[in-house]
Design a protein around this motif. Structure first.
Motif, mmCIF file in Angstrom:
data_model
loop_
_atom_site.group_PDB
_atom_site.id
_atom_site.type_symbol
_atom_site.label_atom_id
_atom_site.label_comp_id
_atom_site.label_asym_id
_atom_site.label_seq_id
_atom_site.Cartn_x
_atom_site.Cartn_y
_atom_site.Cartn_z
ATOM 1 N N ASP A 19 6.268 19.261 -10.747
ATOM 2 C CA ASP A 19 6.242 18.919 -12.168
ATOM 3 C C ASP A 19 5.035 18.036 -12.530
ATOM 4 O OD1 ASP A 19 7.347 19.239 -14.705
ATOM 5 O OD2 ASP A 19 8.421 17.331 -14.596
ATOM 6 N N ILE A 20 3.834 18.520 -12.155
ATOM 7 C CA ILE A 20 2.601 17.765 -12.399
ATOM 8 C C ILE A 20 2.101 18.030 -13.815
ATOM 9 C CG2 ILE A 20 0.172 17.490 -11.761
ATOM 10 C CD1 ILE A 20 1.966 16.366 -9.639
ATOM 11 N N THR A 21 1.948 16.975 -14.584
ATOM 12 C CA THR A 21 1.265 17.041 -15.874
ATOM 13 C C THR A 21 0.077 16.081 -15.813
ATOM 14 O OG1 THR A 21 3.243 17.663 -17.119
ATOM 15 C CG2 THR A 21 1.443 16.654 -18.360
ATOM 16 N N HIS A 35 -1.493 10.168 1.106
ATOM 17 C CA HIS A 35 -1.371 10.509 2.523
ATOM 18 C C HIS A 35 -1.492 12.018 2.728
ATOM 19 C CE1 HIS A 35 -0.288 6.437 3.566
ATOM 20 N NE2 HIS A 35 0.711 6.433 2.703
ATOM 21 N N SER A 36 -1.758 12.433 3.959
ATOM 22 C CA SER A 36 -1.781 13.863 4.284
ATOM 23 C C SER A 36 -0.441 14.487 3.887
ATOM 24 C CB SER A 36 -2.020 14.065 5.782
ATOM 25 O OG SER A 36 -3.304 13.601 6.137
ATOM 26 N N GLY A 37 -0.516 15.643 3.221
ATOM 27 C CA GLY A 37 0.697 16.304 2.770
ATOM 28 C C GLY A 37 1.194 15.847 1.415
ATOM 29 N N ALA A 38 0.411 14.970 0.750
ATOM 30 C CA ALA A 38 0.849 14.439 -0.545
ATOM 31 C C ALA A 38 0.702 15.457 -1.671
ATOM 32 C CB ALA A 38 0.068 13.175 -0.885
ATOM 33 N N GLY A 39 -0.146 16.484 -1.457
ATOM 34 C CA GLY A 39 -0.332 17.516 -2.477
ATOM 35 C C GLY A 39 -1.738 17.601 -3.027
ATOM 36 N N LYS A 40 -2.655 16.791 -2.500
ATOM 37 C CA LYS A 40 -4.026 16.770 -3.028
ATOM 38 C C LYS A 40 -4.710 18.122 -2.884
ATOM 39 C CE LYS A 40 -5.611 13.567 -0.282
ATOM 40 N NZ LYS A 40 -4.450 13.531 0.627
ATOM 41 N N THR A 41 -4.641 18.703 -1.701
ATOM 42 C CA THR A 41 -5.326 19.974 -1.455
ATOM 43 C C THR A 41 -4.731 21.088 -2.295
ATOM 44 O OG1 THR A 41 -5.937 19.327 0.803
ATOM 45 C CG2 THR A 41 -5.921 21.683 0.300
ATOM 46 N N THR A 42 -3.411 21.111 -2.439
ATOM 47 C CA THR A 42 -2.776 22.131 -3.273
ATOM 48 C C THR A 42 -3.237 22.010 -4.715
ATOM 49 O OG1 THR A 42 -0.835 22.109 -1.831
ATOM 50 C CG2 THR A 42 -0.566 23.100 -4.009
ATOM 51 N N LEU A 43 -3.365 20.785 -5.200
ATOM 52 C CA LEU A 43 -3.834 20.570 -6.569
ATOM 53 C C LEU A 43 -5.246 21.121 -6.747
ATOM 54 C CD1 LEU A 43 -3.158 17.480 -8.733
ATOM 55 C CD2 LEU A 43 -5.477 18.350 -8.599
ATOM 56 N N LEU A 44 -6.119 20.865 -5.767
ATOM 57 C CA LEU A 44 -7.488 21.392 -5.846
ATOM 58 C C LEU A 44 -7.485 22.923 -5.826
ATOM 59 C CD1 LEU A 44 -9.506 19.014 -3.482
ATOM 60 C CD2 LEU A 44 -9.166 18.832 -5.946
ATOM 61 N N LYS A 45 -6.630 23.500 -4.996
ATOM 62 C CA LYS A 45 -6.558 24.961 -4.916
ATOM 63 C C LYS A 45 -6.111 25.578 -6.234
ATOM 64 C CE LYS A 45 -5.893 25.526 0.067
ATOM 65 N NZ LYS A 45 -4.984 25.996 1.137
ATOM 66 N N VAL A 202 -16.644 3.592 -5.921
ATOM 67 C CA VAL A 202 -16.766 4.488 -7.065
ATOM 68 C C VAL A 202 -16.297 3.796 -8.336
ATOM 69 C CG1 VAL A 202 -15.841 6.576 -8.145
ATOM 70 C CG2 VAL A 202 -16.585 6.633 -5.765
ATOM 71 N N GLY A 203 -15.154 3.072 -8.240
ATOM 72 C CA GLY A 203 -14.554 2.516 -9.439
ATOM 73 C C GLY A 203 -13.947 3.634 -10.263
ATOM 74 N N GLY A 204 -13.569 3.347 -11.484
ATOM 75 C CA GLY A 204 -13.071 4.390 -12.364
ATOM 76 C C GLY A 204 -11.650 4.810 -12.059
ATOM 77 N N ARG A 205 -11.312 5.996 -12.497
ATOM 78 C CA ARG A 205 -9.933 6.469 -12.466
ATOM 79 C C ARG A 205 -9.486 6.837 -11.061
ATOM 80 N NH1 ARG A 205 -7.815 11.743 -15.891
ATOM 81 N NH2 ARG A 205 -5.574 11.502 -15.501
ATOM 82 N N VAL A 206 -8.287 6.410 -10.704
ATOM 83 C CA VAL A 206 -7.707 6.725 -9.396
ATOM 84 C C VAL A 206 -6.321 7.308 -9.607
ATOM 85 C CG1 VAL A 206 -6.999 5.841 -7.143
ATOM 86 C CG2 VAL A 206 -8.978 4.834 -8.310
ATOM 87 N N ILE A 207 -6.120 8.531 -9.099
ATOM 88 C CA ILE A 207 -4.816 9.189 -9.148
ATOM 89 C C ILE A 207 -4.240 9.175 -7.732
ATOM 90 C CG2 ILE A 207 -3.578 11.344 -9.569
ATOM 91 C CD1 ILE A 207 -5.765 12.028 -11.626
ATOM 92 N N THR A 208 -3.067 8.576 -7.587
ATOM 93 C CA THR A 208 -2.408 8.489 -6.288
ATOM 94 C C THR A 208 -1.260 9.485 -6.241
ATOM 95 O OG1 THR A 208 -2.935 6.121 -6.191
ATOM 96 C CG2 THR A 208 -1.274 6.941 -4.648
ATOM 97 N N MET A 209 -1.275 10.353 -5.230
ATOM 98 C CA MET A 209 -0.222 11.354 -5.073
ATOM 99 C C MET A 209 0.683 11.003 -3.902
ATOM 100 S SD MET A 209 -2.013 14.982 -6.000
ATOM 101 C CE MET A 209 -0.362 15.669 -6.246
ATOM 102 N N ASP A 210 1.957 11.351 -4.054
ATOM 103 C CA ASP A 210 2.938 11.080 -3.009
ATOM 104 C C ASP A 210 4.038 12.134 -3.092
ATOM 105 O OD1 ASP A 210 4.222 9.681 -0.899
ATOM 106 O OD2 ASP A 210 5.506 8.656 -2.353
ATOM 107 N N ASN A 211 4.228 12.870 -2.004
ATOM 108 C CA ASN A 211 5.287 13.888 -1.942
ATOM 109 C C ASN A 211 5.227 14.875 -3.107
ATOM 110 O OD1 ASN A 211 6.508 12.953 0.477
ATOM 111 N ND2 ASN A 211 7.551 11.340 -0.676
ATOM 112 N N GLY A 212 3.990 15.308 -3.434
ATOM 113 C CA GLY A 212 3.819 16.328 -4.452
ATOM 114 C C GLY A 212 3.906 15.833 -5.875
#
Length: 225
Positions: A19-21, A35-45, A202-212
């Motif tokens: 349910d990512i918005t 962390h690994s498996g948080a969903g970052k790569t899936t989001l990029l895909k 870098v500074g600026g916006r940081v989005i933290t993902m956890d368990n999708g």
């Protein structure tokens, strides 16, 4: 602009995104952490249309990416440059030829190649290494070639997936500065990283993902897991 509208992705019963918005505005520099498996790569895909949502929609400007034909997907991908942790350079081509090849694959004219390749080599401070093959370059230099290749077709977005993961601290700093320069010139940059120092430099916006899920979305954030 990139917009995720209530996007979920399920693989064989496992939820990779839930349910990512999310909206990424033009010219933003966004650091994506987790962390690994948080969903970052899936989001990029999803952005690259390598995967499609199980539920919800992903938009690139007014285009619903999950509804595009293969031909239109290729058009979208030409507007996105990608940089990977393992460089993915062609070993039998020089730095110049690796970059030129990306232009040739996009159907660019020889005149454009002769003008633009030296320009991006200068931008990443590799003019003197134009004729070097990948095995003659350091890790940081290889990544700078990869960045030059990603930006030479003037994409709207750069996706940098752990671009400093294999680099020493000095090379890491140089890569971050180049990405910031590219962003200052008007290109949206989406960076994934596990490196706290990279995020904070870098500074600026940081989005933290956890368990999708998006656990935090801070306009001026820090690395916080």
């Amino acid at each position: 602009m990139i917009y995720f509208d209530k996007v979920s992705k399920v693989y064989a019963g496992t939820t990779a995104l839930h349910d990512i918005t999310l909206t990424i505005e033009p010219k933003e520099f966004v650091s994506l952490v987790g962390h690994s498996g948080a969903g970052k790569t899936t989001l990029l895909k999803m952005i690259l249309v390598e995967e499609r949502p199980t539920r919800g929609s992903v938009f690139f400007e007014s285009l619903a990416l999950n509804k595009l034909s293969k031909k239109d997907i290729n058009k979208v991908r030409r507007r996105i440059g990608t940089v990977f942790q393992d460089f993915r350079l062609l070993p039998n081509m020089t730095a110049y030829e690796n970059i030129a090849f990306a232009m040739e694959a996009s159907g660019r004219a020889d005149e454009e190649i002769h003008t633009d390749v030296p320009h991006v080599l200068e931008l990443v401070d590799l003019t003197e290494k134009a004729d070097n093959f990948p095995h003659q370059l350091s890790g940081g230099e290889k990544q700078r070639v990869a960045i030059a290749r990603a930006i030479v077709n003037q994409p709207d977005i750069i996706i940098a997936d752990e671009p400093t993961g294999n680099l020493d601290p000095i090379s890491t700093y140089e890569i971050v500065q180049i990405l910031k320069k590219i962003n200052d010139l008007g290109t949206t940059v989406i960076l994934t990283t596990h490196n706290k120092g990279v995020v904070e430099s870098v500074g600026g916006r940081v989005i933290t993902m956890d368990n999708g899920k998006i656990a935090r979305d801070d306009k001026h954030g820090k690395y916080a897991l």
